[in-house]
Design a protein around this motif. Structure first.
Motif, PDB file in Angstrom:
ATOM      1  N   LEU A  72       8.953   5.251  -1.576  1.00 27.58           N
ATOM      2  CA  LEU A  72       9.435   6.116  -0.500  1.00 27.58           C
ATOM      3  C   LEU A  72       8.286   6.669   0.344  1.00 27.58           C
ATOM      4  O   LEU A  72       8.500   7.493   1.235  1.00 27.58           O
ATOM      5  CB  LEU A  72      10.253   7.281  -1.086  1.00 27.58           C
ATOM      6  CG  LEU A  72      11.431   6.880  -1.983  1.00 27.58           C
ATOM      7  CD1 LEU A  72      12.192   8.123  -2.445  1.00 27.58           C
ATOM      8  CD2 LEU A  72      12.385   5.933  -1.255  1.00 27.58           C
ATOM      9  N   CYS A  73       7.075   6.218   0.085  1.00 30.48           N
ATOM     10  CA  CYS A  73       5.898   6.707   0.813  1.00 30.48           C
ATOM     11  C   CYS A  73       6.011   6.339   2.297  1.00 30.48           C
ATOM     12  O   CYS A  73       6.202   5.178   2.644  1.00 30.48           O
ATOM     13  CB  CYS A  73       4.634   6.082   0.223  1.00 30.48           C
ATOM     14  SG  CYS A  73       3.126   6.545   1.105  1.00 30.48           S
ATOM     15  N   ALA A  74       5.864   7.344   3.156  1.00 27.12           N
ATOM     16  CA  ALA A  74       6.003   7.104   4.604  1.00 27.12           C
ATOM     17  C   ALA A  74       4.796   6.350   5.154  1.00 27.12           C
ATOM     18  O   ALA A  74       4.864   5.749   6.223  1.00 27.12           O
ATOM     19  CB  ALA A  74       6.182   8.427   5.323  1.00 27.12           C
ATOM     20  N   TYR A  87       0.863  -1.177   0.000  1.00 31.26           N
ATOM     21  CA  TYR A  87       0.000   0.000   0.000  1.00 31.26           C
ATOM     22  C   TYR A  87       0.897   1.222   0.000  1.00 31.26           C
ATOM     23  O   TYR A  87       1.931   1.235   0.672  1.00 31.26           O
ATOM     24  CB  TYR A  87      -0.899   0.024   1.251  1.00 31.26           C
ATOM     25  CG  TYR A  87      -1.602   1.353   1.463  1.00 31.26           C
ATOM     26  CD1 TYR A  87      -2.764   1.659   0.749  1.00 31.26           C
ATOM     27  CD2 TYR A  87      -1.070   2.315   2.321  1.00 31.26           C
ATOM     28  CE1 TYR A  87      -3.391   2.890   0.916  1.00 31.26           C
ATOM     29  CE2 TYR A  87      -1.693   3.544   2.491  1.00 31.26           C
ATOM     30  CZ  TYR A  87      -2.852   3.821   1.793  1.00 31.26           C
ATOM     31  OH  TYR A  87      -3.455   5.041   1.953  1.00 31.26           O
ATOM     32  N   ALA A  88       0.544   2.242  -0.773  1.00 31.81           N
ATOM     33  CA  ALA A  88       1.174   3.558  -0.686  1.00 31.81           C
ATOM     34  C   ALA A  88       0.029   4.557  -0.806  1.00 31.81           C
ATOM     35  O   ALA A  88      -0.992   4.265  -1.443  1.00 31.81           O
ATOM     36  CB  ALA A  88       2.192   3.758  -1.798  1.00 31.81           C
ATOM     37  N   CYS A  89       0.185   5.738  -0.198  1.00 30.59           N
ATOM     38  CA  CYS A  89      -0.981   6.618  -0.020  1.00 30.59           C
ATOM     39  C   CYS A  89      -1.459   7.250  -1.321  1.00 30.59           C
ATOM     40  O   CYS A  89      -2.629   7.582  -1.456  1.00 30.59           O
ATOM     41  CB  CYS A  89      -0.675   7.686   1.029  1.00 30.59           C
ATOM     42  SG  CYS A  89       0.353   9.048   0.421  1.00 30.59           S
ATOM     43  N   GLY A  90      -0.536   7.467  -2.267  1.00 29.36           N
ATOM     44  CA  GLY A  90      -0.926   8.088  -3.530  1.00 29.36           C
ATOM     45  C   GLY A  90      -1.073   9.593  -3.437  1.00 29.36           C
ATOM     46  O   GLY A  90      -1.355  10.260  -4.435  1.00 29.36           O
ATOM     47  N   ARG A  91      -0.890  10.152  -2.234  1.00 31.04           N
ATOM     48  CA  ARG A  91      -1.147  11.588  -2.039  1.00 31.04           C
ATOM     49  C   ARG A  91       0.116  12.370  -1.660  1.00 31.04           C
ATOM     50  O   ARG A  91       0.166  13.574  -1.844  1.00 31.04           O
ATOM     51  CB  ARG A  91      -2.184  11.789  -0.925  1.00 31.04           C
ATOM     52  CG  ARG A  91      -3.560  11.259  -1.259  1.00 31.04           C
ATOM     53  CD  ARG A  91      -4.551  11.601  -0.151  1.00 31.04           C
ATOM     54  NE  ARG A  91      -4.205  10.949   1.108  1.00 31.04           N
ATOM     55  CZ  ARG A  91      -4.682   9.762   1.485  1.00 31.04           C
ATOM     56  NH1 ARG A  91      -5.525   9.112   0.711  1.00 31.04           N
ATOM     57  NH2 ARG A  91      -4.328   9.228   2.637  1.00 31.04           N
ATOM     58  N   CYS A  92       1.126  11.691  -1.106  1.00 25.67           N
ATOM     59  CA  CYS A  92       2.315  12.423  -0.632  1.00 25.67           C
ATOM     60  C   CYS A  92       3.214  12.794  -1.826  1.00 25.67           C
ATOM     61  O   CYS A  92       3.013  12.314  -2.948  1.00 25.67           O
ATOM     62  CB  CYS A  92       3.079  11.580   0.387  1.00 25.67           C
ATOM     63  SG  CYS A  92       3.859  10.115  -0.315  1.00 25.67           S
ATOM     64  N   ALA A  93       4.217  13.625  -1.557  1.00 27.74           N
ATOM     65  CA  ALA A  93       5.086  14.097  -2.642  1.00 27.74           C
ATOM     66  C   ALA A  93       5.797  12.936  -3.353  1.00 27.74           C
ATOM     67  O   ALA A  93       5.780  12.882  -4.587  1.00 27.74           O
ATOM     68  CB  ALA A  93       6.072  15.122  -2.112  1.00 27.74           C
ATOM     69  N   PRO A  94       6.435  11.985  -2.634  1.00 24.68           N
ATOM     70  CA  PRO A  94       7.083  10.876  -3.364  1.00 24.68           C
ATOM     71  C   PRO A  94       6.089  10.068  -4.193  1.00 24.68           C
ATOM     72  O   PRO A  94       6.389   9.693  -5.337  1.00 24.68           O
ATOM     73  CB  PRO A  94       7.698  10.022  -2.251  1.00 24.68           C
ATOM     74  CG  PRO A  94       7.798  10.900  -1.064  1.00 24.68           C
ATOM     75  CD  PRO A  94       6.703  11.918  -1.194  1.00 24.68           C
ATOM     76  N   CYS A  95       4.904   9.791  -3.659  1.00 26.48           N
ATOM     77  CA  CYS A  95       3.891   9.046  -4.424  1.00 26.48           C
ATOM     78  C   CYS A  95       3.546   9.800  -5.710  1.00 26.48           C
ATOM     79  O   CYS A  95       3.512   9.209  -6.789  1.00 26.48           O
ATOM     80  CB  CYS A  95       2.614   8.843  -3.595  1.00 26.48           C
ATOM     81  SG  CYS A  95       2.693   7.439  -2.471  1.00 26.48           S
ATOM     82  N   LYS A  96       3.303  11.102  -5.576  1.00 31.64           N
ATOM     83  CA  LYS A  96       2.927  11.890  -6.757  1.00 31.64           C
ATOM     84  C   LYS A  96       4.044  11.923  -7.791  1.00 31.64           C
ATOM     85  O   LYS A  96       3.801  12.035  -8.980  1.00 31.64           O
ATOM     86  CB  LYS A  96       2.580  13.329  -6.338  1.00 31.64           C
ATOM     87  CG  LYS A  96       1.214  13.454  -5.681  1.00 31.64           C
ATOM     88  CD  LYS A  96       0.969  14.912  -5.362  1.00 31.64           C
ATOM     89  CE  LYS A  96      -0.304  15.106  -4.568  1.00 31.64           C
ATOM     90  NZ  LYS A  96      -0.377  16.464  -4.031  1.00 31.64           N
TER      91      LYS A  96
HETATM   92 ZN    ZN Z   1       2.516   8.270  -0.282  1.00 34.86          ZN
END
Ligand code: ZN
Ligand code: ZN
Length: 336
Positions: A106-108, A91-100
């Motif tokens: 690198l998603c925290a 799972y990665a959030c899709g909203r943080c800077a690395p995801c974008k």
């Molecule tokens: Zn993320």
């Protein structure tokens, strides 16, 4: 289902019956065919990562391949019977800077298979379909398991390096990661130099497809690589600060040393040596979902497979012991 469970850090895993997960909305239930035993799993069971919030009990294992058994509500990309792989990233959030920016690894807020949610040391594993990968026909499910971590870890930085045809790629350390690094870099058209210790590993490296071998017991890595024109890319796959130091002088102009091993001690580097040749030191952590799909397609097209030892799930503690002593040949895979 049967699973190998970490109940207490620092103790052997317990093999016992646990409830088979039932796939929730958007999730798949996968019958495990193979689960690679990664060096990271030792850190996990030792409790080195307890601070990351590993809940106990946990089922380790993040290099999982198998067949889809059941699908949850709303799943559209997979059907029962499909060949599937579950990697580290679940799972990665899709909203943080690395995801974008496409660096979702690198998603925290990431959830990690076998680290923060149950993994593949079991008969079944469940995972969200968005983070499960199709395993192409032609790849053996057991040999493909280590590709999901070790494979993508070496593939992603090579892919990022661009066209490698005729370039020099040095692979330092020939183990779980390094043996795949040699095979993949050679298939990408690079001139591959394996950096090894001892004649046994030299022979192995040549058999894997290395064009040149540097035995660090016999010759200076930096000087020998420089004589060869310098490396465009060095993949550092061994946990050794000394090896890191010895590799840097072997970089050619614009060359990049990519650290792929969790070297947790200080190393020294002469900054001026980086400046004069526009040399870079970089780190790289697994790969994105796009890297993973590209790697799996590449592996199927080029016959890239991990060389594995197959062990039954019941032998998990012996396998972890062997890995700790450096006695696993390339990669161990558990088969339930
Ligand atoms: Zn993320
Ligand atoms: Zn791993």
């Amino acid at each position: 289902m049967k699973a190998a469970v970490c109940d207490v850090f620092g103790k052997p895993l317990t093999i016992r019956e646990v409830p088979t997960p039932s796939p929730g909305p958007g999730e798949l239930l996968i019958r495990v065919h193979g689960c690679g035993v990664c060096h990271s799993d030792l850190h996990l069971v030792d409790g080195d990562w307890a601070a990351w919030g590993t809940p106990l009990p946990i089922i380790p294992g993040h290099e999982v391949t198998g067949i889809v058994e059941k699908i949850g509500e709303g799943v559209t990309a997979f059907a029962p019977g499909d060949r599937a792989g579950v990697p580290w990233m679940q799972y990665a959030c899709g909203r943080c800077a690395p995801c974008k920016a496409g660096a979702e690894m690198l998603c925290a807020a990431q959830r990690s298979t076998g680290v923060t949610v149950n993994g593949g040391y079991a008969e079944f594993v469940s995972a969200p379909e968005a983070f499960v990968h199709k395993i192409p026909e032609g790849l053996d499910l057991v040999e493909a398991a280590p590709l999901l971590c070790a494979g993508v870890t070496v593939f992603a930085p090579l892919r990022r390096a661009g066209n490698l045809a005729g370039k020099t790629v040095a692979v330092a350390g020939i183990g779980g990661l390094g043996h795949l690094g040699v095979r993949i870099a050679a298939a990408m058209g690079a001139h591959v130099v394996a950096i090894v210790r001892g004649p046994g590993k030299a022979e192995l490296a040549r058999a894997l497809g290395a064009h040149d071998v540097i035995d660090s017991e016999k010759e200076k890595i930096g000087r020998t690589l420089t004589k060869m024109g310098g490396a465009d890319v060095i993949l550092l796959t061994a946990i050794s600060a000394r090896l890191f130091e010895q590799c840097i002088p072997g970089l050619g102009p614009n060359g990049t040393l990519v650290v792929l091993a969790a070297i947790a001690e200080n190393a020294s580097v002469l900054p001026a040596g980086l400046m004069t040749g526009h040399k870079r030191i970089a780190g790289s952590l697994i790969g994105s979902r796009d890297d993973m799909d590209a790697m799996l397609r590449f592996a199927a097209d080029h016959g890239i497979r991990s060389t594995v030892e197959r062990h039954p799930l019941s032998a998990v503690n012996e396998v972890l012991g062997k890995l700790r002593e450096g006695k696993v040949r390339l990669r161990a895979v558990l088969t339930p």
